[in-house]
Write a protein that holds these residues in place. Structure first.
Motif, PDB file in Angstrom:
ATOM      1  N   LEU A  48     204.256 -23.850   6.034  1.00 27.05           N
ATOM      2  CA  LEU A  48     205.142 -24.158   6.652  1.00 27.05           C
ATOM      3  C   LEU A  48     206.370 -24.008   5.392  1.00 27.05           C
ATOM      4  O   LEU A  48     207.535 -23.509   6.015  1.00 27.05           O
ATOM      5  CB  LEU A  48     205.515 -25.169   7.641  1.00 27.05           C
ATOM      6  CG  LEU A  48     206.536 -26.025   8.189  1.00 27.05           C
ATOM      7  CD1 LEU A  48     207.114 -24.425   9.400  1.00 27.05           C
ATOM      8  CD2 LEU A  48     207.104 -26.623   8.639  1.00 27.05           C
ATOM      9  N   SER A  49     205.923 -25.136   4.483  1.00 28.31           N
ATOM     10  CA  SER A  49     207.373 -25.228   3.385  1.00 28.31           C
ATOM     11  C   SER A  49     207.152 -23.655   2.318  1.00 28.31           C
ATOM     12  O   SER A  49     208.193 -23.301   2.545  1.00 28.31           O
ATOM     13  CB  SER A  49     206.745 -26.641   2.254  1.00 28.31           C
ATOM     14  OG  SER A  49     206.752 -27.721   3.146  1.00 28.31           O
ATOM     15  N   VAL A  50     205.953 -23.640   2.531  1.00 25.92           N
ATOM     16  CA  VAL A  50     206.169 -21.990   1.074  1.00 25.92           C
ATOM     17  C   VAL A  50     206.748 -20.833   2.457  1.00 25.92           C
ATOM     18  O   VAL A  50     207.612 -20.207   1.459  1.00 25.92           O
ATOM     19  CB  VAL A  50     204.784 -22.253   1.065  1.00 25.92           C
ATOM     20  CG1 VAL A  50     204.271 -20.894   0.469  1.00 25.92           C
ATOM     21  CG2 VAL A  50     203.924 -22.770   0.410  1.00 25.92           C
ATOM     22  N   GLY A  51     206.726 -21.009   3.595  1.00 28.89           N
ATOM     23  CA  GLY A  51     206.952 -20.276   4.109  1.00 28.89           C
ATOM     24  C   GLY A  51     208.854 -20.248   4.144  1.00 28.89           C
ATOM     25  O   GLY A  51     209.234 -18.989   4.008  1.00 28.89           O
ATOM     26  N   ALA A  52     209.132 -21.372   3.976  1.00 32.80           N
ATOM     27  CA  ALA A  52     211.322 -21.099   4.541  1.00 32.80           C
ATOM     28  C   ALA A  52     210.879 -21.526   2.838  1.00 32.80           C
ATOM     29  O   ALA A  52     212.456 -21.182   2.668  1.00 32.80           O
ATOM     30  CB  ALA A  52     210.608 -22.738   4.483  1.00 32.80           C
ATOM     31  N   THR A  53     209.882 -21.535   1.293  1.00 31.81           N
ATOM     32  CA  THR A  53     211.021 -21.642   0.394  1.00 31.81           C
ATOM     33  C   THR A  53     210.531 -20.374  -0.292  1.00 31.81           C
ATOM     34  O   THR A  53     211.565 -19.669  -1.287  1.00 31.81           O
ATOM     35  CB  THR A  53     210.504 -22.691  -0.675  1.00 31.81           C
ATOM     36  OG1 THR A  53     209.872 -23.815   0.093  1.00 31.81           O
ATOM     37  CG2 THR A  53     210.775 -22.319  -1.697  1.00 31.81           C
ATOM     38  N   LEU A  54     209.221 -19.469  -0.035  1.00 36.35           N
ATOM     39  CA  LEU A  54     209.080 -17.874  -0.625  1.00 36.35           C
ATOM     40  C   LEU A  54     209.250 -17.183   0.384  1.00 36.35           C
ATOM     41  O   LEU A  54     209.052 -16.305   1.337  1.00 36.35           O
ATOM     42  CB  LEU A  54     207.671 -18.042  -1.018  1.00 36.35           C
ATOM     43  CG  LEU A  54     206.890 -16.970  -1.971  1.00 36.35           C
ATOM     44  CD1 LEU A  54     207.213 -17.848  -3.085  1.00 36.35           C
ATOM     45  CD2 LEU A  54     205.690 -17.033  -1.641  1.00 36.35           C
ATOM     46  N   GLY A  55     210.962 -16.383  -0.236  1.00 34.71           N
ATOM     47  CA  GLY A  55     211.434 -15.245   0.654  1.00 34.71           C
ATOM     48  C   GLY A  55     212.138 -13.993  -0.030  1.00 34.71           C
ATOM     49  O   GLY A  55     211.657 -14.175  -0.952  1.00 34.71           O
ATOM     50  N   THR A  56     213.022 -13.717  -0.039  1.00 42.96           N
ATOM     51  CA  THR A  56     213.458 -12.861  -0.680  1.00 42.96           C
ATOM     52  C   THR A  56     214.377 -12.896  -1.809  1.00 42.96           C
ATOM     53  O   THR A  56     213.763 -12.363  -2.473  1.00 42.96           O
ATOM     54  CB  THR A  56     215.088 -12.510  -0.057  1.00 42.96           C
ATOM     55  OG1 THR A  56     216.150 -13.361   0.073  1.00 42.96           O
ATOM     56  CG2 THR A  56     214.893 -11.581   1.798  1.00 42.96           C
ATOM     57  N   GLY A  57     214.347 -14.768  -2.689  1.00 40.42           N
ATOM     58  CA  GLY A  57     215.324 -14.861  -3.859  1.00 40.42           C
ATOM     59  C   GLY A  57     214.337 -14.498  -4.616  1.00 40.42           C
ATOM     60  O   GLY A  57     214.512 -12.997  -5.865  1.00 40.42           O
ATOM     61  N   ILE A  58     212.284 -14.236  -4.878  1.00 32.39           N
ATOM     62  CA  ILE A  58     212.243 -13.521  -6.078  1.00 32.39           C
ATOM     63  C   ILE A  58     211.614 -12.458  -5.509  1.00 32.39           C
ATOM     64  O   ILE A  58     211.696 -12.028  -7.202  1.00 32.39           O
ATOM     65  CB  ILE A  58     210.349 -14.440  -5.834  1.00 32.39           C
ATOM     66  CG1 ILE A  58     209.519 -14.156  -6.616  1.00 32.39           C
ATOM     67  CG2 ILE A  58     209.613 -13.685  -4.571  1.00 32.39           C
ATOM     68  CD1 ILE A  58     210.658 -14.812  -8.177  1.00 32.39           C
ATOM     69  N   PHE A  59     212.155 -11.516  -4.578  1.00 31.66           N
ATOM     70  CA  PHE A  59     212.477 -10.032  -4.821  1.00 31.66           C
ATOM     71  C   PHE A  59     213.655  -9.398  -5.316  1.00 31.66           C
ATOM     72  O   PHE A  59     213.014  -8.758  -5.820  1.00 31.66           O
ATOM     73  CB  PHE A  59     212.432  -9.127  -3.866  1.00 31.66           C
ATOM     74  CG  PHE A  59     210.663  -9.456  -2.957  1.00 31.66           C
ATOM     75  CD1 PHE A  59     209.261  -8.878  -3.096  1.00 31.66           C
ATOM     76  CD2 PHE A  59     210.007 -10.933  -1.718  1.00 31.66           C
ATOM     77  CE1 PHE A  59     207.919  -9.227  -2.811  1.00 31.66           C
ATOM     78  CE2 PHE A  59     209.298 -11.094  -1.689  1.00 31.66           C
ATOM     79  CZ  PHE A  59     208.800  -9.901  -1.973  1.00 31.66           C
ATOM     80  N   VAL A  60     214.124 -10.137  -5.830  1.00 31.17           N
ATOM     81  CA  VAL A  60     215.992  -9.827  -6.415  1.00 31.17           C
ATOM     82  C   VAL A  60     216.300 -10.626  -7.423  1.00 31.17           C
ATOM     83  O   VAL A  60     217.310 -10.077  -7.833  1.00 31.17           O
ATOM     84  CB  VAL A  60     216.453  -9.471  -5.595  1.00 31.17           C
ATOM     85  CG1 VAL A  60     216.298  -8.435  -4.460  1.00 31.17           C
ATOM     86  CG2 VAL A  60     217.635 -11.066  -4.259  1.00 31.17           C
ATOM     87  N   VAL A  61     216.166 -11.920  -7.641  1.00 33.73           N
ATOM     88  CA  VAL A  61     216.068 -13.042  -8.615  1.00 33.73           C
ATOM     89  C   VAL A  61     216.274 -12.697  -9.838  1.00 33.73           C
ATOM     90  O   VAL A  61     217.344 -13.217 -10.271  1.00 33.73           O
ATOM     91  CB  VAL A  61     215.482 -14.267  -8.233  1.00 33.73           C
ATOM     92  CG1 VAL A  61     214.632 -14.477  -8.867  1.00 33.73           C
ATOM     93  CG2 VAL A  61     217.073 -15.375  -8.575  1.00 33.73           C
ATOM     94  N   LEU A  62     215.459 -11.844 -10.038  1.00 30.29           N
ATOM     95  CA  LEU A  62     215.155 -11.479 -11.848  1.00 30.29           C
ATOM     96  C   LEU A  62     216.535 -11.062 -12.153  1.00 30.29           C
ATOM     97  O   LEU A  62     216.895 -10.958 -13.792  1.00 30.29           O
ATOM     98  CB  LEU A  62     214.053 -10.769 -12.413  1.00 30.29           C
ATOM     99  CG  LEU A  62     212.301 -11.554 -11.391  1.00 30.29           C
ATOM    100  CD1 LEU A  62     211.226 -11.250 -12.111  1.00 30.29           C
ATOM    101  CD2 LEU A  62     212.807 -13.167 -12.726  1.00 30.29           C
ATOM    102  N   GLY A  63     217.101 -10.092 -11.722  1.00 31.36           N
ATOM    103  CA  GLY A  63     217.847  -9.137 -11.903  1.00 31.36           C
ATOM    104  C   GLY A  63     219.518  -9.763 -12.591  1.00 31.36           C
ATOM    105  O   GLY A  63     220.635  -9.389 -13.170  1.00 31.36           O
ATOM    106  N   GLN A  64     219.605 -10.959 -11.200  1.00 27.93           N
ATOM    107  CA  GLN A  64     220.069 -12.204 -11.956  1.00 27.93           C
ATOM    108  C   GLN A  64     219.966 -12.797 -13.337  1.00 27.93           C
ATOM    109  O   GLN A  64     220.953 -13.379 -14.060  1.00 27.93           O
ATOM    110  CB  GLN A  64     220.685 -12.777 -10.576  1.00 27.93           C
ATOM    111  CG  GLN A  64     221.428 -12.118  -9.741  1.00 27.93           C
ATOM    112  CD  GLN A  64     221.094 -12.482  -8.590  1.00 27.93           C
ATOM    113  OE1 GLN A  64     221.223 -13.976  -8.364  1.00 27.93           O
ATOM    114  NE2 GLN A  64     221.790 -11.911  -7.815  1.00 27.93           N
ATOM    115  N   ALA A  65     218.763 -14.067 -13.154  1.00 28.18           N
ATOM    116  CA  ALA A  65     218.348 -14.703 -14.149  1.00 28.18           C
ATOM    117  C   ALA A  65     217.720 -14.652 -15.745  1.00 28.18           C
ATOM    118  O   ALA A  65     218.570 -14.649 -16.156  1.00 28.18           O
ATOM    119  CB  ALA A  65     217.339 -15.560 -13.081  1.00 28.18           C
ATOM    120  N   VAL A  66     217.855 -12.836 -15.494  1.00 27.23           N
ATOM    121  CA  VAL A  66     217.005 -12.645 -16.949  1.00 27.23           C
ATOM    122  C   VAL A  66     217.094 -11.984 -17.864  1.00 27.23           C
ATOM    123  O   VAL A  66     217.709 -12.525 -19.058  1.00 27.23           O
ATOM    124  CB  VAL A  66     216.008 -11.445 -16.958  1.00 27.23           C
ATOM    125  CG1 VAL A  66     215.474 -10.167 -17.693  1.00 27.23           C
ATOM    126  CG2 VAL A  66     214.504 -11.450 -15.604  1.00 27.23           C
TER     127      VAL A  66
END
Length: 488
Positions: A48-66
């Motif tokens: 339940l916690s993984v489902g609420a956390t592991l979402g769209t962020g990881i699929f696009v976040v590298l473009g902002q953070a790298v």
């Protein structure tokens, strides 16, 4: 029927209504005798916690953070995870100590008083409700991307974007919220099964990405490791922190857990550990496959990394778009679940109308609560652009995290003998660091976010003044308190 709440031992007749507290023992007894059904074990709570956390962020976040951190984005993920860990440890102690459905709202009620509890609950309404709408809008974008890759057709912009973003109504966003509502209305057990399937799919998609990206891995892409210095690492960590929001979702399932004192702390910490390992593995695989300089100026989705470094045509974009659609769906389901349980607790305490605490006798679900929340979220997702929704969620989350760290410190001093199935290590240092980390990230938020937060809180204070303070269960003397029926 719920147990009658008592005021804490520290309260006296004539004490301020705004600082009255719920007794920890009463909160525990109320949770044990609640109307919600205990159907979730450790696996379901963790997912339940993984489902609420592991979402769209990881699929696009590298473009902002790298571009901010360079190859040291992996270190940024670790730092962001450690920042989240401070609050996760506090959540774990309080979830095992007060295993109710109210999460940090209930913890604040037992430590800081009714007014602060209301503020915390109102922040959680902002965090959960608005973030569901934001994720639903993102779901529509991923769905259109998947349709274009598979059948070469997309929904017209007028029906796939809200006003202000080139459209009229965002029909896909509304559809996913309604679909999540239908699943939630079937019961907690059924919702947990659906969530487990979706979490398995999106974790598999990320593992697949890592396996393929590592075939194009080049160690030279990590040299130098810190091209932008520690300032870049810190900037990347600040951007990535919000990828960890959601690990507290298990704490809203305290009254539906089979063994909450044992399983809630474990679920919170296990989910955070799993998420951190996945994030770091994805970051290592992505930067190893594509030089960090190429991330600048692009969204750098995971599919783009594979296309540039491995090839494969449309295969990887299609597979990862499916993973993104499923990931977003599970976030909508898990966070929408948490929102209804927080309002359930607030209604049971009398701070919002009792309709939100009404449980259907057959399914064990707060049916009216779920429908009303879903309708509100659908309206937001249909009419409000993604950027405006996403910007409104951060500050409420951080405020709630800070209060949880404070609650641990207060209960350690006020109720040192109370049973605790988990204790925060190195407290009070850990808790103080948790508060400071939340304050630091909040300080970096823009003026627009603070203004929106101020307006939201003004509305909340008005509702509390006009309704909550009058109808609070603690406002009634014990001899006049009416029986409260939780189901019908």
């Amino acid at each position: 029927m719920g147990t009658r709440p008592r005021t804490s031992a520290g309260e006296v007749r004539g004490a301020s209504r705004l600082t009255r507290r719920r007794d920890v023992a009463d909160l525990v007894a109320e949770a044990r005798g609640g109307a919600l059904r205990r159907t979730m074990g450790l696996t379901q709570l963790t997912l339940l916690s993984v489902g609420a956390t592991l979402g769209t962020g990881i699929f696009v976040v590298l473009g902002q953070a790298v571009p901010e951190a360079g190859p040291a984005v992996v270190v940024s993920f670790v730092l962001a995870g450690i920042t989240a860990l401070f609050s996760a440890l506090s959540y774990a102690e309080l979830a095992g100590m007060i295993p109710g459905a109210g999460s940090s709202y209930s913890y604040a009620y037992a430590t800081l008083g009714e007014l602060v509890a209301w503020v915390c609950g109102w922040c959680l309404v902002l965090e959960y409700g608005v973030s569901v709408a934001a994720v639903a809008v993102g779901w529509g974008q991923y769905l259109n991307e998947l349709l274009e890759l598979t059948i070469g057709w997309t929904l017209p912009e007028s029906l796939a974007a809200p006003p202000g973003a080139g459209g009229v109504l965002n029909i896909p966003a509304a559809a996913i919220v309604v679909l999540a509502m239908v699943v939630l209305l079937r019961g907690a057990r059924e919702s947990a099964v659906v969530n487990t399937i979706m979490v398995t799919v999106k974790v598999t998609a990320l593992v697949l990405f890592c396996a393929v990206a590592f075939t194009a891995f080049r160690a030279g892409n990590f040299q130098p490791l810190f091209p932008l210095g520690m300032a870049g690492v810190s900037a990347g960590a600040a951007s990535l922190f919000f990828s960890y929001i959601g690990f507290d979702a298990a704490s809203t399932a305290g009254e539906e857990a089979k063994n909450p004192q044992r399983d809630l702390p474990r679920a919170i910490l296990l989910s955070l550990g799993l998420i951190t390992v996945l994030y770091c593995a994805v970051a290592i695989a992505a930067v190893g496959a594509m030089p960090w300089q190429k991330f600048a100026g692009t969204e750098a989705t995971l599919s783009e990394v594979l296309v540039r470094s491995v090839g494969g045509g449309d295969l990887w974009p299609v597979l990862l778009s499916i993973g993104a659609v499923v990931a977003t769906t599970s976030v909508v389901l898990a966070v929408q679940y948490g929102q209804t349980r927080i309002l359930f607790s607030m209604a049971r305490d009398g701070l919002v109308p009792p309709l939100f605490a009404t449980v259907h006798p057959r399914t064990g679900v707060p049916r009216a609560n779920t429908v009303i929340v879903s309708a509100f979220v659908t309206l937001l997702a249909t009419l409000v652009p993604l950027g405006a929704l996403a910007d409104a969620t951060s500050i409420g989350t951080l405020f709630a995290f800070a209060l949880v760290n404070c609650a641990v410190l207060i209960l350690r001093r006020r109720s040192p003998e109370a049973p605790r199935s988990f204790r925060v290590p190195l407290a009070p240092v850990t808790c103080v660091l948790g508060v400071l980390c939340c304050a630091y990230v909040m300080w970096g938020l823009g003026a627009d976010t603070w203004i929106a937060f101020g307006l939201w809180m003004a509305v909340g204070f008005a509702i509390y003044a006009l309704y909550g303070i009058k109808h609070s269960r603690l406002n009634r003397p014990a001899e006049q308190e009416e029986a409260v029926v939780w189901s019908r």
